[in-house]
Motif scaffolding. Sequence first.
Motif, PDB file in Angstrom:
ATOM      1  N   ARG A 114      92.449 -24.282 -36.174  1.00 34.26           N
ATOM      2  CA  ARG A 114      92.709 -25.720 -36.058  1.00 34.26           C
ATOM      3  C   ARG A 114      92.278 -26.223 -34.683  1.00 34.26           C
ATOM      4  N   GLU A 115      92.579 -25.413 -33.668  1.00 33.12           N
ATOM      5  CA  GLU A 115      92.223 -25.810 -32.310  1.00 33.12           C
ATOM      6  C   GLU A 115      90.699 -25.897 -32.155  1.00 33.12           C
ATOM      7  N   LEU A 116      90.008 -24.957 -32.812  1.00 29.58           N
ATOM      8  CA  LEU A 116      88.538 -24.972 -32.711  1.00 29.58           C
ATOM      9  C   LEU A 116      87.961 -26.212 -33.377  1.00 29.58           C
ATOM     10  N   SER A 117      88.529 -26.601 -34.517  1.00 28.63           N
ATOM     11  CA  SER A 117      87.976 -27.788 -35.184  1.00 28.63           C
ATOM     12  C   SER A 117      88.298 -29.053 -34.389  1.00 28.63           C
ATOM     13  N   ARG A 118      89.470 -29.092 -33.729  1.00 28.28           N
ATOM     14  CA  ARG A 118      89.789 -30.238 -32.870  1.00 28.28           C
ATOM     15  C   ARG A 118      88.829 -30.297 -31.679  1.00 28.28           C
ATOM     16  N   LEU A 119      88.508 -29.112 -31.159  1.00 27.06           N
ATOM     17  CA  LEU A 119      87.585 -29.042 -30.017  1.00 27.06           C
ATOM     18  C   LEU A 119      86.212 -29.579 -30.408  1.00 27.06           C
ATOM     19  N   CYS A 120      85.744 -29.149 -31.605  1.00 28.66           N
ATOM     20  CA  CYS A 120      84.427 -29.587 -32.066  1.00 28.66           C
ATOM     21  C   CYS A 120      84.414 -31.102 -32.270  1.00 28.66           C
ATOM     22  N   ALA A 121      85.537 -31.638 -32.828  1.00 28.48           N
ATOM     23  CA  ALA A 121      85.616 -33.089 -33.049  1.00 28.48           C
ATOM     24  C   ALA A 121      85.585 -33.819 -31.710  1.00 28.48           C
ATOM     25  N   ARG A 122      86.289 -33.282 -30.711  1.00 24.79           N
ATOM     26  CA  ARG A 122      86.368 -33.948 -29.410  1.00 24.79           C
ATOM     27  C   ARG A 122      85.018 -33.957 -28.704  1.00 24.79           C
ATOM     28  N   GLU A 123      84.323 -32.816 -28.815  1.00 26.76           N
ATOM     29  CA  GLU A 123      83.063 -32.684 -28.075  1.00 26.76           C
ATOM     30  C   GLU A 123      81.869 -33.247 -28.851  1.00 26.76           C
ATOM     31  N   GLY A 124      82.112 -33.702 -30.103  1.00 25.19           N
ATOM     32  CA  GLY A 124      81.030 -34.264 -30.901  1.00 25.19           C
ATOM     33  C   GLY A 124      80.126 -33.209 -31.520  1.00 25.19           C
ATOM     34  N   PHE A 125      80.637 -31.967 -31.648  1.00 25.00           N
ATOM     35  CA  PHE A 125      79.872 -30.939 -32.354  1.00 25.00           C
ATOM     36  C   PHE A 125      80.132 -31.085 -33.843  1.00 25.00           C
ATOM     37  N   GLU A 126      79.279 -30.447 -34.652  1.00 26.20           N
ATOM     38  CA  GLU A 126      79.547 -30.431 -36.094  1.00 26.20           C
ATOM     39  C   GLU A 126      80.789 -29.592 -36.362  1.00 26.20           C
ATOM     40  N   ALA A 127      81.503 -29.901 -37.437  1.00 29.96           N
ATOM     41  CA  ALA A 127      82.754 -29.192 -37.739  1.00 29.96           C
ATOM     42  C   ALA A 127      82.476 -27.705 -37.960  1.00 29.96           C
ATOM     43  N   PRO A 128      83.353 -26.829 -37.486  1.00 29.84           N
ATOM     44  CA  PRO A 128      83.087 -25.390 -37.606  1.00 29.84           C
ATOM     45  C   PRO A 128      83.168 -24.892 -39.039  1.00 29.84           C
ATOM     46  N   VAL A 129      82.250 -24.008 -39.366  1.00 30.02           N
ATOM     47  CA  VAL A 129      82.221 -23.399 -40.695  1.00 30.02           C
ATOM     48  C   VAL A 129      82.172 -21.886 -40.522  1.00 30.02           C
ATOM     49  N   ALA A 130      83.011 -21.175 -41.290  1.00 33.43           N
ATOM     50  CA  ALA A 130      82.998 -19.712 -41.193  1.00 33.43           C
ATOM     51  C   ALA A 130      82.057 -19.150 -42.243  1.00 33.43           C
ATOM     52  N   ARG A 131      81.166 -18.257 -41.817  1.00 36.12           N
ATOM     53  CA  ARG A 131      80.241 -17.631 -42.770  1.00 36.12           C
ATOM     54  C   ARG A 131      80.309 -16.136 -42.578  1.00 36.12           C
ATOM     55  N   MET A 132      80.216 -15.422 -43.706  1.00 35.60           N
ATOM     56  CA  MET A 132      80.319 -13.969 -43.602  1.00 35.60           C
ATOM     57  C   MET A 132      78.983 -13.369 -43.176  1.00 35.60           C
ATOM     58  N   HIS A 133      79.059 -12.465 -42.225  1.00 32.78           N
ATOM     59  CA  HIS A 133      77.850 -11.758 -41.791  1.00 32.78           C
ATOM     60  C   HIS A 133      77.675 -10.452 -42.547  1.00 32.78           C
ATOM     61  N   ALA A 134      78.763  -9.722 -42.702  1.00 34.40           N
ATOM     62  CA  ALA A 134      78.660  -8.413 -43.362  1.00 34.40           C
ATOM     63  C   ALA A 134      80.009  -8.031 -43.926  1.00 34.40           C
ATOM     64  N   GLU A 135      80.013  -7.149 -44.891  1.00 30.37           N
ATOM     65  CA  GLU A 135      81.279  -6.647 -45.432  1.00 30.37           C
ATOM     66  C   GLU A 135      81.067  -5.253 -45.977  1.00 30.37           C
TER      67      GLU A 135
END
Lengths: 322, 137
Positions: A226-247
Amino acid sequence: MKTLRLASAVRGFSRRNTRFNSTIAVTSEPLAPTILSTIPPSRNPAASAKLPALHARLALHPSYPIQTLARALVDPTADKDARFTNQNLSTLGNTLTGYYASEFLLVTYPRLPTDVLYAAVGAFVGNKALAALGREWGIETAFSPAADVDAGLLQYKHLKPGMDPKLANRVGAATQEHAMAEAVRAIIAGVHVHEGQKAAKQFIRQHILSRKLEVEKMFDFSQPTRELSRLCAREGFEAPVARMHAETGRRSHHPVFVVGVYSGKKLMGEGHGGSLDEARIRAAVNALKGWYLYSPLEKELPSSAGKKGFKAQFIDVGEVIV
Amino acid sequence: MPVNAIRLVSKSQNGVGAFVLQCKRLEFNYCDWAGSSKGMNSFLKNVLPKFAKENPQIEITVAPRPHRHPIIRGEYINGREKVICVANLEHNQILQKADLLRNSSGLKLKRFNKPVKSENQSVRGIYSPFHGANWQI
């Protein structure tokens, strides 16, 4: 020595009160507040072998007198007379260490959240750290502040075993940790008094700020995603998205997932974990640490700024409010 | 509060910044009468003043130990002590032993098999099978 002291006092006295002649000044010795009564025999610094050894171990300048070092080792709980204790010196030392530690941390990590910054300053110059430093300097403690104690030992009234350290002030005793830390502060203040500001700054850098502190291990996030998405909103970055690299082993007893958290096409952080959620949260924590632990390449401290004045390299807008 | 701090204490790295000699006290014991103290007595008279002047950071004590062999006892900042018996040694051999104690860290003797011992994390990081070019499941 005593006659010398008297003579200087007389000079000072007669300068202030020209109406009196010097004979009156000699008879009224208590009037002159600058004269110290003789130091208690317990604490004759010249008789101690420990003090010159400590002086040499800390590589103090010859202009730093043994007497100041001896005074720095007397806690206010050992003597009622503040002229014989480290009370004033340790206050000065506390100010100096606090100032140099906080300016160092603020310039090194300008984005550090307030809570973490305070904890980091405490990790450098708090009682625990300074007491450890005192022990590493080889300062030993006296069993009790008795009359026949060596002046090279740390003298304080011990708190009785089992007593709450919070009550130490009320009963006029101190814990070893507190007394040792205050003595270390007083020794540092002595460097400032006798060798100057530059020497004190160098001493603090060499002895305190050179210690190892892993600031990246001092963060405790309650809601990192939640804090990361608030940070992105504040700084004008695109909203964070989690993507899997490997499993691996998704249907097994011990799966491993590696997840990256992206803002647009930019990877902000990567984490691994036994579940998708764990990996995602770790990735968010790593992204936030990358943000908060930013350190500018050029670091100029306010205390080393010359006549042109200090100009901050980087001023942070503050931590993220969730 | 979104971020709380975990309280840590900074760790000492002696020699990074300032260096503090770990030997804080040396005690030299001798016997006036016994023959095994002959070298020690001549060491105390002729060599010790120079040794003490060269090492002001060490508190030096000289004490009699009658009817016993002469010893040197070193006390260290970590709270341990090391004792060397210097019976029947010449004064220059005793100086070597005193230097040995002076240069010791006070730790127990330990074999180090790795060339580097560090508090810092490896720059290369821990091996991960999920990263790099050639991973396949």
